[in-house]
Every structure is written in C-alpha cells, then in structure tokens.
Scaffold this active site. Structure first.
Site, PDB file in Angstrom:
ATOM      1  N   ARG A 179      -4.098   7.116   4.616  1.00  0.00           N
ATOM      2  CA  ARG A 179      -2.917   6.819   3.801  1.00  0.00           C
ATOM      3  C   ARG A 179      -2.610   7.926   2.799  1.00  0.00           C
ATOM      4  O   ARG A 179      -1.615   7.842   2.080  1.00  0.00           O
ATOM      5  CB  ARG A 179      -3.135   5.501   3.039  1.00  0.00           C
ATOM      6  CG  ARG A 179      -3.199   4.273   3.902  1.00  0.00           C
ATOM      7  CD  ARG A 179      -2.488   3.096   3.268  1.00  0.00           C
ATOM      8  NE  ARG A 179      -2.875   2.843   1.912  1.00  0.00           N
ATOM      9  CZ  ARG A 179      -3.531   1.755   1.487  1.00  0.00           C
ATOM     10  NH1 ARG A 179      -3.887   0.836   2.364  1.00  0.00           N
ATOM     11  NH2 ARG A 179      -3.805   1.588   0.225  1.00  0.00           N
ATOM     12  N   GLY A 234      -4.673  -0.198  10.701  1.00  0.00           N
ATOM     13  CA  GLY A 234      -3.592  -0.723  11.536  1.00  0.00           C
ATOM     14  C   GLY A 234      -3.350  -2.204  11.346  1.00  0.00           C
ATOM     15  O   GLY A 234      -2.438  -2.770  11.932  1.00  0.00           O
ATOM     16  N   THR A 271       5.190   1.590   6.355  1.00  0.00           N
ATOM     17  CA  THR A 271       3.792   1.203   6.581  1.00  0.00           C
ATOM     18  C   THR A 271       3.144   2.123   7.601  1.00  0.00           C
ATOM     19  O   THR A 271       3.784   2.488   8.602  1.00  0.00           O
ATOM     20  CB  THR A 271       3.613  -0.264   7.041  1.00  0.00           C
ATOM     21  OG1 THR A 271       2.265  -0.432   7.488  1.00  0.00           O
ATOM     22  CG2 THR A 271       4.530  -0.660   8.182  1.00  0.00           C
ATOM     23  N   GLY A 314       0.832  -1.213   0.000  1.00  0.00           N
ATOM     24  CA  GLY A 314       0.000   0.000   0.000  1.00  0.00           C
ATOM     25  C   GLY A 314       0.861   1.256   0.000  1.00  0.00           C
ATOM     26  O   GLY A 314       1.964   1.260   0.522  1.00  0.00           O
ATOM     27  N   ASP A 342       0.970   1.120   9.470  1.00  0.00           N
ATOM     28  CA  ASP A 342       0.607   0.252  10.598  1.00  0.00           C
ATOM     29  C   ASP A 342       1.681   0.217  11.703  1.00  0.00           C
ATOM     30  O   ASP A 342       1.398  -0.208  12.820  1.00  0.00           O
ATOM     31  CB  ASP A 342       0.353  -1.181  10.113  1.00  0.00           C
ATOM     32  CG  ASP A 342      -0.726  -1.240   9.047  1.00  0.00           C
ATOM     33  OD1 ASP A 342      -1.577  -0.331   9.021  1.00  0.00           O
ATOM     34  OD2 ASP A 342      -0.712  -2.190   8.237  1.00  0.00           O
ATOM     35  N   GLU A 400      -9.213  -1.445  13.348  1.00  0.00           N
ATOM     36  CA  GLU A 400      -9.935  -2.349  12.444  1.00  0.00           C
ATOM     37  C   GLU A 400      -9.713  -3.831  12.798  1.00  0.00           C
ATOM     38  O   GLU A 400     -10.523  -4.685  12.454  1.00  0.00           O
ATOM     39  CB  GLU A 400      -9.515  -2.105  10.995  1.00  0.00           C
ATOM     40  CG  GLU A 400      -8.026  -2.369  10.748  1.00  0.00           C
ATOM     41  CD  GLU A 400      -7.585  -2.140   9.317  1.00  0.00           C
ATOM     42  OE1 GLU A 400      -8.413  -1.787   8.465  1.00  0.00           O
ATOM     43  OE2 GLU A 400      -6.375  -2.332   9.046  1.00  0.00           O
ATOM     44  N   THR A 402       6.419  -6.877   1.087  1.00  0.00           N
ATOM     45  CA  THR A 402       7.440  -6.412   0.130  1.00  0.00           C
ATOM     46  C   THR A 402       8.834  -6.832   0.582  1.00  0.00           C
ATOM     47  O   THR A 402       9.657  -7.275  -0.225  1.00  0.00           O
ATOM     48  CB  THR A 402       7.365  -4.867   0.023  1.00  0.00           C
ATOM     49  OG1 THR A 402       6.030  -4.517  -0.325  1.00  0.00           O
ATOM     50  CG2 THR A 402       8.335  -4.327  -0.990  1.00  0.00           C
TER      51      THR A 402
HETATM   52  O1  F6P Z   1      -1.087  -2.031   5.605  1.00  0.00           O
HETATM   53  C1  F6P Z   1      -1.649  -0.799   5.351  1.00  0.00           C
HETATM   54  C2  F6P Z   1      -3.156  -0.881   5.343  1.00  0.00           C
HETATM   55  O2  F6P Z   1      -3.652   0.428   5.130  1.00  0.00           O
HETATM   56  C3  F6P Z   1      -3.782  -1.493   6.582  1.00  0.00           C
HETATM   57  O3  F6P Z   1      -3.836  -0.639   7.676  1.00  0.00           O
HETATM   58  C4  F6P Z   1      -5.127  -1.911   6.052  1.00  0.00           C
HETATM   59  O4  F6P Z   1      -5.616  -3.003   6.795  1.00  0.00           O
HETATM   60  C5  F6P Z   1      -4.847  -2.296   4.629  1.00  0.00           C
HETATM   61  O5  F6P Z   1      -3.621  -1.691   4.273  1.00  0.00           O
HETATM   62  C6  F6P Z   1      -5.911  -1.890   3.648  1.00  0.00           C
HETATM   63  O6  F6P Z   1      -5.624  -2.443   2.415  1.00  0.00           O
HETATM   64  P1  F6P Z   1      -6.271  -1.993   1.031  1.00  0.00           P
HETATM   65  O7  F6P Z   1      -5.573  -0.737   0.601  1.00  0.00           O
HETATM   66  O8  F6P Z   1      -5.992  -3.145   0.128  1.00  0.00           O
HETATM   67  O9  F6P Z   1      -7.722  -1.765   1.254  1.00  0.00           O
END
Ligand code: F6P
Length: 363
Positions: A290, A185, A140, A14, A142, A237, A120
């Site tokens: 993000r 997270g 990340t 991500g 997270d 989450e 990654t």
């Molecule tokens: O790892 C980063 C993250 O934003 C997590 O916090 C979240 O669970 C996940 O990626 C969401 O993934 P996507 O962008 O595939 O919806």
C-alpha cells in the site's frame, strides 16, 4: 458578487498509492477550470464529525502527484452513522450523522468528493440519501469494487507484489526451497492472480478457488522430480482450504469491517513442508503493497477519475461514483456500488491463461 462553489474532499479507509494524485486532479481542475474552492477534510469521516479541515490551494497540491499515502490523512474506523466511542473498557456506538451533516452545511460545501472503497462509498451513499450532494471516486488496492472495471491503487500493489515474488525467486532457486508469498486483497483474489501471473508463480491460491493441500504438495513434488527444486506459491490473504476457513489475524471492533486477514501463508507453508519434506519459507508482503509512489498507470487513472469527478460536480450529477468501463470513464449510482464486492469470477480469462501456462490453483 456570486458565491464561489465549494467542494469538500475526503479520503476514507486504507491509504493506497494514487490518492494524492486524485486530490491534486480534483483541486487543480476545480480551481483552474471552474473557479471553485476546495476544502480538504482531515482523516476521512473523522474530520467531518470533528470539524477538522483546511482549505486546499493550488500550491498545496502541486508536487504531490508522485506521493504515496494521503496528504489529508484517513480513517478506517470513523463512520458517522456508527461512530465508536470508548467508555472505559467498553465500546459504544453512536449515530453522529447529524453532526457530520450539520458540519458539511456550516462549511457551505456544495458537493463532497469521497475517495474510498466500499465502506467509504457506502457511507457516502447514506450521506447522499440524507441530502448531501456527493460524488465518489473508487480507491482500493483490492480492486474489488462493484461498478468499475478497475480501481486506482491496484496496479501499484500488483507491481510491488510482483517485485516481491521476483526477488523471492532468486533465493528459492539458490536454496532449492519452496517460497510462499502472501499478498493482500481482502476477500478477492485480484492481487494474487495478477501478481502471481506476472511473477510466474507455480501455484496461486485465491479466495474464489478453495485449495486442497494434497494437490499443492503433489505439484511441488512433481516439479522437484522434474529437477525444478524451487517452487513459488502466491497466496491471497483470503485464501481458504476446501471445506475450511479463512485465517484471521485480528479483529478491529470499532471498524466498519472488523476482520483483518493474514497468516494463511504460514499455514500453507508448514503444510507444504510437512507433506513434501522440502524446506519452505513464507514472506508476507503486507502493507508494503500500500506504500510508495503510484505506478504511471495509477497516476494516469487517478488523474482521469479526479478530473471526471469535477465535471460531474459541475453538471450536478450527484450520488454517483466515477467508474472505469473498458477503456472509457463512466458513472455508476452509489446505491449499486454499495451492493457487495467484486470477486474474481471463475470464468475470468486470466485464470484460464494461467492454467494454460501450468499454473496450479490448488484445485
Ligand atoms: O482494503 C485494503 C487492505 O489493504 C486489504 O487488502 C487488507 O486486507 C486490509 O486493507 C488491511 O487492513 P489494515 O490496514 O487495517 O491492516
């Protein structure tokens, strides 16, 4: 004439605020200090498999420090060792690592800088074992990577989540409601814990501490009895009830980590409303966390990590991830990073501090 050393750089998984700041730091330092050339691989390992790349010049990375996202693009599914191919309705997986490795060699890349989280960096480790010199940079929101005290992107995500909580306070107070703010997270509660403390959450639910709805409801009612008619619940989450399970939003079969979490905020919200009779609303911060410009902290961290990565390349220290240890930078073997994820320890001092200011963790 001596051949110039070439760095390849890719971003996997991500996106998160600060990636461009790393790309800028790596590229500028490699060009200015070591006279290296930099090749940007497009869309993470996808570009490595399909040979999609472009040369990065000084001007390409000038002015990107404050940009969110990644100028190179990224992929959350492309894994050269298990590459998903759609055949009709079916999904098949192929090992394309030989192609990826051959492409790295054809390009004359002396070291590949892989910016990413555990998925990654796991792949980076496999490439390293297969003879490709690599250096990892921890990314990340997270903050759950083993081997580093902090990842860039986390501070920006906490900042955005905190702003969300602050705004929700206003409407919660005005309408005397309980408001649930669900934050990202993955399986780690770092964002919820930090944003929950920073935003003055009355109840903070993290995956590491399974919650009891009755305890949460009692806390909300007790606040109400004291005249505190608004309550803020910050939910990670990945939070789950005692003896219960996580809430899955979707499964992405072609992904290295197929489970996408989400929705626990609505579950907890409905339970609180039922148990307390207090009107409750849920807000999901989701991908807002993000996006956008990195915080100054993340810009500084990304610059430190990116420039350190180039020094490691110059010294031929391959197979490592640049890491943060206390206030200093360090390097950690990629094989150690690949061992799992760093969740919030139960003796984390911030949990203790939060409890002392009357924050309830639902336990
Ligand atoms: O790892 C980063 C993250 O934003 C997590 O916090 C979240 O669970 C996940 O990626 C969401 O993934 P996507 O962008 O595939 O919806």
């Amino acid at each position: 004439m001596e051949n110039k050393r070439q760095i390849g750089i890719l971003t996997g998984g991500g996106d998160c605020p600060g990636i461009n700041a790393v790309i800028r730091a790596v590229t500028k330092k490699a060009i200015l200090e070591y006279g290296m050339e930099v090749i940007g691989i497009e869309d993470g390992y996808e570009g490595l498999i399909h040979n999609r790349h472009r040369k990065l010049h000084y001007d390409d990375v000038s002015g990107i420090l404050t940009l969110g996202g990644t100028i190179l693009g990224t992929s959350k599914t492309a894994n050269p060792y298990r590459y998903a191919i759609k055949k009709g309705d079916k999904l098949e997986f192929e090992d394309c690592s030989n192609t990826a490795i051959a492409n790295v060699r054809k390009l004359g890349i002396d070291c590949l800088v892989c910016i990413g989280g555990d998925g990654t960096l796991n792949i980076a480790h496999s490439l390293f074992k297969d003879g490709i010199p690599v250096v990892g940079v921890p990314k990340t929101i997270d903050n759950d990577l083993i081997g580093t005290d902090i990842t860039f992107g986390f501070d920006s995500a906490v900042f955005i989540a905190t702003e969300g909580i602050d705004r929700v306070h206003d409407t919660a107070q005005a309408l005397h409601r309980a408001m649930i703010v669900e934050v990202m997270g993955h399986n780690a509660g770092w964002i919820a814990l930090h944003a929950g403390v920073a935003g003055g959450g009355d109840i903070v639910l993290i995956p590491e501490i399974p919650y009891d709805v009755d305890i949460i409801a009692e806390k909300v009612k007790e606040r109400s009895r004291r005249g505190r008619r608004a309550s803020i619940v910050v939910v990670s989450e990945g939070a789950k009830p005692k003896g219960g399970d996580i809430v899955i939003q979707r499964t992405v079969k072609e992904s290295t980590d197929p489970i996408r979490l989400g929705g626990v905020g609505f579950v907890v919200g409905a339970q609180i409303e039922k148990a307390t009779g207090i009107e409750t609303r849920t807000v999901v911060m989701g991908h807002l966390q993000r996006g956008g410009t990195p915080t100054p902290f993340d810009r500084v961290l990304a610059t430190r990590l990116g420039t350190k990565a180039v020094d490691m390349i110059a010294k031929e220290e391959f197979g490592y991830m640049v890491a943060v240890s206390g206030s200093a930078l360090a390097k950690v073997a990629l094989e150690d990073v690949a061992k799992g994820s760093r969740t919030v320890p139960l003796d984390e001092p911030l949990i203790k501090a939060a409890r002392s200011v009357d924050t309830c963790f639902g336990d």
